[in-house]
Scaffold this active site. Sequence first.
Site, short mmCIF file in Angstrom:
data_model
loop_
_atom_site.label_atom_id
_atom_site.label_comp_id
_atom_site.label_asym_id
_atom_site.label_seq_id
_atom_site.Cartn_x
_atom_site.Cartn_y
_atom_site.Cartn_z
N LYS A 234 35.28 -22.78 19.47
CA LYS A 234 36.45 -23.02 20.33
C LYS A 234 36.33 -22.23 21.63
CE LYS A 234 39.61 -21.67 17.33
NZ LYS A 234 38.79 -21.30 16.15
N ARG B 279 27.11 -13.29 14.73
CA ARG B 279 27.83 -13.22 16.00
C ARG B 279 28.09 -11.75 16.38
NH1 ARG B 279 33.52 -16.33 17.11
NH2 ARG B 279 34.53 -14.70 15.90
P1 AMP Z 1 40.24 -15.29 16.48
O1 AMP Z 1 39.50 -14.47 17.48
O2 AMP Z 1 41.00 -16.43 17.07
O3 AMP Z 1 39.36 -15.72 15.32
O4 AMP Z 1 41.36 -14.33 15.84
C1 AMP Z 1 41.01 -13.12 15.19
C2 AMP Z 1 42.17 -12.67 14.31
O5 AMP Z 1 43.33 -12.45 15.13
C3 AMP Z 1 42.62 -13.68 13.27
O6 AMP Z 1 41.84 -13.62 12.08
C4 AMP Z 1 44.05 -13.24 13.04
O7 AMP Z 1 44.11 -12.06 12.26
C5 AMP Z 1 44.52 -12.87 14.44
N1 AMP Z 1 45.06 -14.05 15.17
C6 AMP Z 1 44.57 -14.66 16.29
N2 AMP Z 1 45.35 -15.67 16.67
C7 AMP Z 1 46.38 -15.72 15.78
C8 AMP Z 1 47.51 -16.57 15.63
N3 AMP Z 1 47.76 -17.59 16.47
N4 AMP Z 1 48.34 -16.33 14.59
C9 AMP Z 1 48.12 -15.30 13.74
N5 AMP Z 1 47.07 -14.47 13.81
C10 AMP Z 1 46.20 -14.67 14.84
#
Ligand code: AMP
Length: 213
Positions: free
Chosen positions: A13, A127
């Site tokens: 993404k 990663r």
């Molecule tokens: P990401 O970098 O998008 O994979 O997000 C890393 C971590 O941040 C996730 O595993 C969640 O713990 C938290 N996180 C990111 N976006 C959200 C969201 N929209 N809702 C809840 N937790 C989030």
Amino acid sequence: MNIILIGPPGVGKGTQAKFLVEAYNIPQISTGDMLRANVRESTPLGNEAKQFMNAGQLVPDSVILGMMESRFNDSDCKSGYILDGFPRTIPQAEGLDNLLNNMGQQIDSVIVLDVNHEEIVKRLSSRWSCKECDTVYNLLFDPPTSEGICDKCEGALYQRDDDKTKTIRQRLEVYSRQTSPLIDFYIQKGLVETIDGAGKIDDVKERIFSVLS
Ligand code: AMP
């Protein structure tokens, strides 16, 4: 143009969002990046979010919706945005609908990126991210020029705590249970384009642009 990118962690993404940023000249809003910046700066929000993130769990909806409400007020959001990693639950999607209604806006397209979960475990466990600027490298497909050093800012590279194999599986499980129901939510609104996220980055990019144009 207001776009939502949905897909499991590690599907690409963030990588694809960067192409959309360039093409449409609108910001990428990554709730994961925003949360990590708060954790780095030890803000109250960061301190609250950290425990959930390290366990591969979602941060509470109310925290995320409060953070997004203030982000939408920033001037760079006026001509649109790419939402990357938000919404992640049905209550967040409903909360987003309310925010959009209040702003007189709507979502134009929901891109769902699809890759099988074993491929994701492979991708995420190789990663590494920059401590300073969050640029992401993949040691298998897209390594930095010098080992352990960011090409862009020379910051040190590290492996996110939540990119270790056990936490990756937990995050994939959370995705299947809490985030994938969103696909039906947006199918009912007639907004979903599902894209095969496997293969080369440029091929996936082409597939995305072909459905948006
Ligand atoms: P990401 O970098 O998008 O994979 O997000 C890393 C971590 O941040 C996730 O595993 C969640 O713990 C938290 N996180 C990111 N976006 C959200 C969201 N929209 N809702 C809840 N937790 C989030």
